[in-house]
Design a protein around this motif. Structure first.
Motif, PDB file in Angstrom:
ATOM      1  N   GLN A 100       0.838  -1.196   0.000  1.00 13.70           N
ATOM      2  CA  GLN A 100       0.000   0.000   0.000  1.00 13.70           C
ATOM      3  C   GLN A 100       0.873   1.246   0.000  1.00 13.70           C
ATOM      4  O   GLN A 100       1.934   1.281   0.609  1.00 13.70           O
ATOM      5  CB  GLN A 100      -0.921   0.004   1.211  1.00 13.70           C
ATOM      6  N   THR A 101       0.380   2.295  -0.672  1.00 10.94           N
ATOM      7  CA  THR A 101       1.112   3.557  -0.721  1.00 10.94           C
ATOM      8  C   THR A 101       0.860   4.420   0.508  1.00 10.94           C
ATOM      9  O   THR A 101       1.684   5.272   0.846  1.00 10.94           O
ATOM     10  CB  THR A 101       0.724   4.374  -1.958  1.00 10.94           C
ATOM     11  N   GLY A 102      -0.280   4.236   1.156  1.00 12.99           N
ATOM     12  CA  GLY A 102      -0.681   5.110   2.250  1.00 12.99           C
ATOM     13  C   GLY A 102      -1.843   6.011   1.877  1.00 12.99           C
ATOM     14  O   GLY A 102      -2.385   6.721   2.724  1.00 12.99           O
ATOM     15  N   PHE A 145       2.657   9.249   1.861  1.00 14.96           N
ATOM     16  CA  PHE A 145       3.308   7.945   1.686  1.00 14.96           C
ATOM     17  C   PHE A 145       3.997   7.498   2.964  1.00 14.96           C
ATOM     18  O   PHE A 145       4.120   6.297   3.222  1.00 14.96           O
ATOM     19  CB  PHE A 145       4.334   8.009   0.541  1.00 14.96           C
ATOM     20  N   THR A 146       4.467   8.439   3.780  1.00 12.96           N
ATOM     21  CA  THR A 146       5.176   8.073   5.014  1.00 12.96           C
ATOM     22  C   THR A 146       4.263   7.379   6.015  1.00 12.96           C
ATOM     23  O   THR A 146       4.753   6.735   6.951  1.00 12.96           O
ATOM     24  CB  THR A 146       5.813   9.300   5.692  1.00 12.96           C
ATOM     25  N   LEU A 147       2.946   7.506   5.857  1.00 14.25           N
ATOM     26  CA  LEU A 147       2.018   6.903   6.815  1.00 14.25           C
ATOM     27  C   LEU A 147       1.992   5.386   6.706  1.00 14.25           C
ATOM     28  O   LEU A 147       1.602   4.698   7.660  1.00 14.25           O
ATOM     29  CB  LEU A 147       0.598   7.449   6.590  1.00 14.25           C
ATOM     30  N   ALA A 148       2.390   4.857   5.556  1.00 11.26           N
ATOM     31  CA  ALA A 148       2.248   3.422   5.308  1.00 11.26           C
ATOM     32  C   ALA A 148       3.273   2.583   6.053  1.00 11.26           C
ATOM     33  O   ALA A 148       3.001   1.442   6.424  1.00 11.26           O
ATOM     34  CB  ALA A 148       2.342   3.147   3.804  1.00 11.26           C
ATOM     35  N   SER A 200       5.987  10.157  13.110  1.00 12.46           N
ATOM     36  CA  SER A 200       6.835   9.291  13.941  1.00 12.46           C
ATOM     37  C   SER A 200       7.520   8.188  13.135  1.00 12.46           C
ATOM     38  O   SER A 200       8.496   7.591  13.610  1.00 12.46           O
ATOM     39  CB  SER A 200       6.008   8.672  15.075  1.00 12.46           C
ATOM     40  N   ASN A 201       7.019   7.881  11.926  1.00 11.25           N
ATOM     41  CA  ASN A 201       7.623   6.856  11.082  1.00 11.25           C
ATOM     42  C   ASN A 201       8.819   7.362  10.285  1.00 11.25           C
ATOM     43  O   ASN A 201       9.474   6.576   9.601  1.00 11.25           O
ATOM     44  CB  ASN A 201       6.598   6.319  10.067  1.00 11.25           C
TER      45      ASN A 201
END
Length: 250
Positions: free
Chosen positions: A20-22, A57-60, A87-88
């Motif tokens: 998944q991209t997020g 995208f960083t959420l994924a 935080s990721n």
């Protein structure tokens, strides 16, 4: 006389793992996301504010985020202001390494071939560390922006070397890697090399109507999946990228 087995038996058939991209609505259009190990080039209109794609995208998953045109502090603030959890994100500060002296002053060696070569070596060093650190992790790599490298005063072979390293790193750790490029900001020949090397191409452009500006995304290339022929209309709002799922995009 022994006969070779049929060609289909000699080949190893495997369905690529999809990540998944997020962005849920985008993943649904793409068929679940993008193949693991995809190097994605985002060709973006500089006026489109499409860096929000990168933030979302960083959420994924865990993300190694290379910043080349701003300090990580400001990118981090923008991610938070967009309403996302940062935080990721692990930042690699290319900007300060290149543009600032040890005392925080603007460097006077911008465009110097030696300094430009050293910043590529610094980036490669960090990419190799990521490979070692993330072998068993599910990660993104984001270069924001890759146009910075395309405009360095270095031999073209060095640009191809870092592109090759990004491609091989992406395959080795099966990450999703995003290179963010700004249209009209670099040589077309260099960009064509990136188009050819990339597994996925996101093409973001603006269209001006009488009373509004429309953001549109096309995805003409996805290795390992069927490319998407439709144009995807989107808006940037609170909460990130809002995909227009209606069929009428005129």
């Amino acid at each position: 006389m022994e006969q070779n087995p049929p060609l289909e038996e000699q080949q190893v058939h495997s369905v690529p793992s999809i990540k998944q991209t997020g962005i849920f609505a985008l993943d649904r259009i793409l068929g679940g996301g993008l193949p693991a190990g995809s190097l994605t080039y985002i060709s973006a209109d500089p006026k489109s504010m499409s860096e929000v794609f990168l933030y979302q995208f960083t959420l994924a998953r865990k993300t190694y985020y290379f910043t080349t045109n701003r300090k990580p502090l400001y990118v981090h603030q923008d991610i938070i202001n967009q309403g996302f959890d940062a935080s990721n994100v692990n930042f690699i500060d290319i900007y300060s390494e290149y543009y600032l002296t040890s005392s925080g002053e603007i460097s006077d060696n911008i465009g110097n071939q030696y300094a430009d070569t050293k910043i590529i070596e610094f980036t490669e060093y960090n990419l190799k560390n990521i490979i070692n650190d993330a072998k068993n992790d599910d990660v993104n790599i984001i270069i924001d922006n890759f146009t910075f490298f395309m405009n360095l005063n270095v031999n073209i072979s060095l640009l191809k070397r870092i592109l090759h390293l990004l491609y091989e790193s992406t395959k080795e750790i099966q990450s999703l890697t995003y290179l963010y490029g700004l249209k009209g900001s670099h040589s077309e020949d260099i960009e064509n090399d990136i188009f050819n090397a990339s597994d996925v191409i996101f093409d973001v452009h603006l269209e001006h109507s009488v009373d509004k500006v429309n953001n549109k995304l096309s995805v003409p290339k996805i290795r390992g999946m069927t490319p998407k022929t439709e144009i995807i209309k989107f808006n940037i709002a609170e909460g990130g990228i809002q995909i227009d799922t209606s069929k009428d995009i005129a």
